[in-house]
Design a protein around this motif. Structure first.
Motif, PDB file in Angstrom:
ATOM      1  N   GLU A 128       9.975  -1.328  10.324  1.00 19.64           N
ATOM      2  CA  GLU A 128       8.713  -1.881  10.712  1.00 19.64           C
ATOM      3  C   GLU A 128       7.585  -2.305   9.664  1.00 19.64           C
ATOM      4  O   GLU A 128       8.036  -1.706   8.509  1.00 19.64           O
ATOM      5  CB  GLU A 128       7.366  -0.551  11.465  1.00 19.64           C
ATOM      6  CG  GLU A 128       6.340  -1.021  11.202  1.00 19.64           C
ATOM      7  CD  GLU A 128       5.838   0.692  11.990  1.00 19.64           C
ATOM      8  OE1 GLU A 128       6.288   1.402  12.003  1.00 19.64           O
ATOM      9  OE2 GLU A 128       3.864   0.489  12.080  1.00 19.64           O
ATOM     10  N   GLY A 129       7.391  -3.575  10.077  1.00 16.23           N
ATOM     11  CA  GLY A 129       6.529  -4.395   8.429  1.00 16.23           C
ATOM     12  C   GLY A 129       4.841  -3.932   9.208  1.00 16.23           C
ATOM     13  O   GLY A 129       3.983  -4.357   8.012  1.00 16.23           O
ATOM     14  N   CYS A 141      14.435  -8.687  -0.857  1.00 18.45           N
ATOM     15  CA  CYS A 141      14.892  -7.571  -0.752  1.00 18.45           C
ATOM     16  C   CYS A 141      14.810  -6.814   0.435  1.00 18.45           C
ATOM     17  O   CYS A 141      15.091  -5.717   0.778  1.00 18.45           O
ATOM     18  CB  CYS A 141      13.583  -6.982  -0.611  1.00 18.45           C
ATOM     19  SG  CYS A 141      11.888  -6.611   0.768  1.00 18.45           S
ATOM     20  N   ILE A 179      14.360  -6.255   3.718  1.00 16.07           N
ATOM     21  CA  ILE A 179      13.257  -5.580   4.435  1.00 16.07           C
ATOM     22  C   ILE A 179      13.173  -6.407   5.568  1.00 16.07           C
ATOM     23  O   ILE A 179      12.908  -6.012   6.629  1.00 16.07           O
ATOM     24  CB  ILE A 179      12.083  -5.281   4.475  1.00 16.07           C
ATOM     25  CG1 ILE A 179      11.651  -3.922   4.946  1.00 16.07           C
ATOM     26  CG2 ILE A 179      10.927  -5.708   4.323  1.00 16.07           C
ATOM     27  CD1 ILE A 179      12.153  -2.458   4.758  1.00 16.07           C
ATOM     28  N   CYS A 187       9.931 -12.694   0.119  1.00 16.14           N
ATOM     29  CA  CYS A 187      10.340 -12.711  -1.271  1.00 16.14           C
ATOM     30  C   CYS A 187      11.041 -14.050  -1.290  1.00 16.14           C
ATOM     31  O   CYS A 187      10.998 -14.842  -2.631  1.00 16.14           O
ATOM     32  CB  CYS A 187      11.783 -12.076  -0.851  1.00 16.14           C
ATOM     33  SG  CYS A 187      11.752 -10.309  -1.295  1.00 16.14           S
ATOM     34  N   ILE A 214       6.920  -6.469   2.993  1.00 16.59           N
ATOM     35  CA  ILE A 214       7.169  -6.547   4.140  1.00 16.59           C
ATOM     36  C   ILE A 214       7.182  -4.697   4.279  1.00 16.59           C
ATOM     37  O   ILE A 214       6.776  -4.276   5.165  1.00 16.59           O
ATOM     38  CB  ILE A 214       7.590  -7.517   4.913  1.00 16.59           C
ATOM     39  CG1 ILE A 214       7.577  -8.719   4.493  1.00 16.59           C
ATOM     40  CG2 ILE A 214       8.150  -7.377   5.910  1.00 16.59           C
ATOM     41  CD1 ILE A 214       6.803  -9.487   4.734  1.00 16.59           C
ATOM     42  N   GLU A 215       7.608  -4.076   3.423  1.00 17.21           N
ATOM     43  CA  GLU A 215       7.923  -2.618   3.286  1.00 17.21           C
ATOM     44  C   GLU A 215       6.610  -2.532   2.655  1.00 17.21           C
ATOM     45  O   GLU A 215       6.370  -2.362   1.721  1.00 17.21           O
ATOM     46  CB  GLU A 215       9.157  -2.168   2.496  1.00 17.21           C
ATOM     47  CG  GLU A 215       9.321  -0.926   3.151  1.00 17.21           C
ATOM     48  CD  GLU A 215       9.979  -0.149   2.079  1.00 17.21           C
ATOM     49  OE1 GLU A 215      10.656   1.440   1.556  1.00 17.21           O
ATOM     50  OE2 GLU A 215      10.015  -1.027   0.150  1.00 17.21           O
ATOM     51  N   THR A 216       5.968  -1.308   3.279  1.00 15.04           N
ATOM     52  CA  THR A 216       4.774  -0.753   3.315  1.00 15.04           C
ATOM     53  C   THR A 216       5.288   0.347   1.681  1.00 15.04           C
ATOM     54  O   THR A 216       6.530   0.697   2.461  1.00 15.04           O
ATOM     55  CB  THR A 216       4.115  -0.395   4.460  1.00 15.04           C
ATOM     56  OG1 THR A 216       4.494   0.693   5.030  1.00 15.04           O
ATOM     57  CG2 THR A 216       3.622  -1.441   4.955  1.00 15.04           C
ATOM     58  N   THR A 255      13.841  -0.894  -2.439  1.00 19.13           N
ATOM     59  CA  THR A 255      12.772  -1.398  -2.355  1.00 19.13           C
ATOM     60  C   THR A 255      11.988  -2.463  -1.506  1.00 19.13           C
ATOM     61  O   THR A 255      12.832  -3.102  -1.730  1.00 19.13           O
ATOM     62  CB  THR A 255      11.545  -1.158  -3.768  1.00 19.13           C
ATOM     63  OG1 THR A 255      12.255  -0.283  -4.198  1.00 19.13           O
ATOM     64  CG2 THR A 255      10.444  -1.863  -3.321  1.00 19.13           C
ATOM     65  N   GLY A 256      11.539  -2.355  -0.581  1.00 14.91           N
ATOM     66  CA  GLY A 256      11.240  -3.636   0.647  1.00 14.91           C
ATOM     67  C   GLY A 256      10.010  -4.483  -0.180  1.00 14.91           C
ATOM     68  O   GLY A 256       9.343  -4.671   0.366  1.00 14.91           O
ATOM     69  N   GLY A 257       9.944  -5.361  -1.693  1.00 17.60           N
ATOM     70  CA  GLY A 257       9.703  -6.100  -1.921  1.00 17.60           C
ATOM     71  C   GLY A 257       8.508  -5.023  -2.183  1.00 17.60           C
ATOM     72  O   GLY A 257       7.837  -4.027  -2.788  1.00 17.60           O
TER      73      GLY A 257
END
Lengths: 145, 701
Positions: free
Chosen positions: A35-36, A93, A95, A127, B167-169, B215-217
């Protein structure tokens, strides 16, 4: 609700208005779908329903009834796109990667760069600036042909 | 001869990310885990008068400031930001209460009514009476030199907030352990920052440990704010005795967490008629938001870069970070330099215009070269490449010809020359005394550092350096997840320091490990001698000389350099400026992993294009009014032009295998190059984002 999930017939009990995203992550334990934003803008939660890429955060579970659903887990781990995303550093990353790969998986064979850009326009990546993603998709296309 | 350095080997974390198997914070569910929620202020300034729970509190864990066992402050630089409001509210979305419940729907349905007494907020940094930090950097005599200059050019330039949109909160989960300690796992850049803050919050009776999750960014957005969330989760876990997970949704993440500091930069520049810079008087004002957080160091980096990559005998840079009643602004890739270099580079094109000079010739005449001194009086060593970047960018874009050819059309071409100091500013690295650790394993070695993988390739790049320095295969180097219980404190993952500084310590660790093995294989050593761990500390170059009081000396051990050229088209009906091609020529010592380095440049460049053209934070009554990805738009594939990336080499002897820092450099150039291209079309633009509404109001040149 009975539907086909990643090639297997499943019967999952959840509220029909629950987001498909949550059912996949919680009831089905498939956390590769991310979920973004929760409003269908970023595409991180992209899955394939009957072969079409959709944002699973916008889909009530009821719509999965009788459908064929494919998540990133359904690609196994040997799909050419997965290999090419590694080789071309299409994932930083990571995600957005599952959603990006699923959106790329339904692009027509031999898609041009412009067609790839249009096909991936619903998937945000913060990214890479997308260039490495194009390289990965193009590499996978040439591998398929 | 190197085996893996300089090659684009497979990412250590590639397969997990491509298959979706990698677990991020929100993917982890533990038995008995509760969900946590933050109740926040809805006013910009005032005091809390009363709190009422408008729900059945059965099954809820509720935490307020009275539950804090230690100190109610997020320890960072200046300890002014509370974890939870006691009475005073300084900005919208300030945390007041924490709730936890097993059922997420029940948790978010709970209604808390808070009554306030409101005070008049301050939103305009120019109207604010409180400054967090003031900096003055002086060289020569600006006043006299300006008075005697043949030409003086003045201008004011502004940049807006920018939201990171990883994009990852943000997300963490805290686990109460059997021994009474608390472990916090979470998406973050700086586990030891979180540890320091948690120690103060939880007090001496509750030991804490921090472990990074995938970690998504980050982009700076997960530098300091995760310390806040980690503390909240720890408090809820302590009170409930159960694991507690806090995951922000996109709206909360955008409303509550940090952004890039808005800036106002004023230039007064004296020149000769031929175009030589004589004197530069620069004033920098940044909007810090309601608490100091990192504003003073953002201001420091911003002001040091404010004179741009130019030689000028007389400079005075005066900078201040002002308090406003808005959520604190914080670290964002570039850390103040994108704002000040934007102003400098747009100003340079205005100077060229007033002198009737080509913007390339003006820069050629004034660009810093080895042996020149910067605004802080630092003498540049041989690894300064401004001219090389400029000439390469101009040549490969056919800049001079296009500049003529596009004149009078809706097409424009602009460039920006820029640089970025690598590592902590001044004596920062000496104070940090970062350490790295390498353990022997049966097959090879394991890296144990606090430097986090946030997408940029830390694991892969560090493993390459160790592999080559030890002479063992890349595959035999493992990289442990940063964990404050076992990792060496290699400092925060910020400031373009992870490769140059931490990579260099690891290189030395690997050399030491190799010497200790003395020809034995790792397995032989473990069998005959036993376990082996090497821990070494960073050694700054001996020639670094910096004075924090006068801001004079070697601000950074080295700089990376770049020149961007942006071509764009202006839609005459909609006033939309669309970039059609970007060329980025960048010198950062040497790429350890060319594909990762290219990814940093491409990604940073596109973030810079977003900063320039699309990304507008609308602040209304002290809060972000467009906190969704529908209304705050970042570049999609269709907004992103083709890019030509050129990596020049000029090795830095203090970095691993000659490498400098790269992470931030790419975001310094796109915005001024965009605005200079728009200027080339004929619009007098001095602020970003360059949205159509703004372009419509610009004067024609």
């Amino acid at each position: 609700m009975r539907f086909t999930l990643n090639g297997s017939a499943v019967d999952v009990a959840a509220h029909p208005m629950k987001r498909l995203l949550d059912v996949l992550r919680q009831e089905c334990g498939l956390t590769g779908t991310k979920e973004g934003c929760g409003e269908g803008e970023c595409g991180a939660c992209t899955v394939l329903i009957d072969g079409a890429p959709v944002c699973s955060c916008l889909v009530p579970f009821a719509q999965a009834d009788g459908a064929t659903v494919v998540t990133i887990e359904g690609l196994g781990g040997t799909h050419p796109l997965q290999q090419c995303f590694m080789d071309e550093v299409g994932a930083q990353c990571g995600i957005c990667t599952p959603g990006m790969i699923l959106a790329a998986a339904v692009l027509p064979a031999g898609a041009s760069l412009e067609e790839i850009r249009i096909g991936l326009a619903g998937n945000l990546c913060r990214c890479t600036g997308y260039s490495a993603i194009y390289r990965a998709v193009q590499a996978a296309q040439s591998r398929r042909t | 001869m190197t085996q893996s350095v300089g090659k684009s080997v497979s990412r250590k974390d590639g397969i997990g990310k491509a298959t979706g198997a990698t677990k991020y914070a929100d993917d982890v569910v533990l038995p008995g885990m509760l969900h946590g929620r933050t109740i926040r202020s809805t006013i910009p300034r005032g005091t809390v008068k009363s709190i009422r729970f408008d729900f059945d509190t059965t099954g809820f864990t509720i935490v307020d400031h009275r539950d804090i066992p230690g100190t109610n402050v997020v320890a960072l630089i200046r300890d002014d930001q509370p974890y939870l409001v006691e009475t005073e509210v300084q900005h919208v979305a300030e945390p007041i209460l924490l709730l936890a419940h097993a059922d997420r729907d029940v948790l978010f349905a709970a209604k808390v009514v808070i009554e306030y007494e409101t005070l008049e907020p301050v939103y305009d940094p120019l109207a604010s009476a409180v400054s967090f930090k003031e900096i003055s950097i002086e060289k020569g005599g600006v006043v006299a030199s300006l008075a005697g200059a043949e030409i003086v050019v003045e201008g004011e330039y502004r940049t807006g907030h920018q939201e990171h949109v990883y994009i990852e909160t943000n997300g963490v989960y805290a686990v109460p352990e059997e021994d009474g300690s608390i472990t916090v796992h979470g998406s973050m850049q700086c586990p030891f920052y979180a540890l320091k803050a948690l120690k103060g919050l939880m007090g001496p009776a509750t030991p804490v440990r921090v472990v990074q999750t995938e970690t998504g960014g980050g982009f700076g957005g997960k530098e300091e704010y995760p310390s806040m969330i980690a503390g909240h989760a720890a408090l809820l876990a302590m009170k409930s005795g159960r694991p507690v997970k806090i995951i922000y949704d996109r709206v909360e993440d955008m409303v509550a967490t940090t952004k890039r500091h808005p800036s106002i930069v004023r230039h007064r520049t004296g020149l000769t008629r031929a175009g030589q810079l004589i004197a530069m008087d620069v004033e920098v004002i940044i909007d810090g938001g309601a608490y100091a957080t990192l504003s003073e160091v953002v201001l420091s980096r911003g002001s040091i870069h404010a004179a741009g990559p130019y030689r000028c005998a007389h400079t005075h840079i005066r900078a201040r970070a002002m308090k406003t009643n808005t959520p604190p602004n914080g670290a964002f890739r570039g850390f103040g330099a994108p704002q000040t270099e934007f102003a400098m580079e747009v100003h340079m094109d205005r100077i060229a215009e007033q002198l009737g000079m080509c913007p390339v010739a003006l820069r050629e005449m004034n660009a810093l070269v080895p042996g020149d001194t910067t605004a802080t009086g630092q003498t540049l060593r041989r690894d300064a490449s401004a001219l090389e970047c400029l000439r390469e960018a101009v040549a490969r874009t056919d800049f001079i010809r296009k500049r003529e050819a596009y004149r009078g059309t809706s097409k424009g071409i602009g460039l920006a020359l820029f640089y970025h100091g690598a590592g902590f500013t001044g004596a920062g690295e000496e104070r940090l005394r970062s350490r790295a650790r390498l353990d022997l394993t049966g097959r090879g070695v394991r890296i144990l550092v606090a430097s986090t993988e946030i997408g940029q390739g830390t694991r892969t790049m560090h493993a390459q350096i160790v592999s080559d320095a030890m002479g063992i295969p890349y595959e035999d180097v493992e990289v442990a997840m940063p964990d404050t219980a076992v990792s060496a404190d290699s400092g925060p993952t910020v400031a373009s320091r992870t490769c140059m500084v931490v990579g260099r310590i690891l290189e030395r660790c690997a050399q030491e490990m190799k010497a200790r093995l003395a020809g034995r294989t790792p397995a032989e050593y473990l069998d005959t001698v036993g376990p082996l761990s090497v821990i070494l500390e960073h050694v700054p170059p001996p020639w670094i000389n910096w004075d924090d009081d006068t801001y004079q000396g070697d601000a950074y051990p080295t700089y990376a350099w770049g020149c961007d050229v942006v071509e764009l088209e202006l839609d005459p009906d909609t006033y939309e400026a669309r970039p059609t091609h970007v060329t980025a020529v960048q010198e950062f010592g040497r790429p350890i992993h060319p594909a990762l380095a290219q990814g940093q440049i491409e990604g940073g460049t596109v973030q810079g294009l977003g900063f320039a053209l699309l990304e507008r934070v609308v602040m209304r009554d002290g809060a972000m009014a467009n906190p969704t990805l529908t209304n705050y738009t970042i570049p999609t594939t269709l907004d992103t032009p083709a890019m030509d990336i050129v990596m020049l080499e000029n090795h830095y002897e203090g970095g691993p295998f000659g490498a400098k820092g790269l992470g931030e450099l790419p975001i310094d150039g796109p915005a001024p190059a965009v605005v200079n291209a728009i200027r080339h079309i004929g619009l007098d633009l001095r602020s970003i984002p360059a949205i159509p509404e703004t372009l419509l109001t610009c004067a024609s040149l």
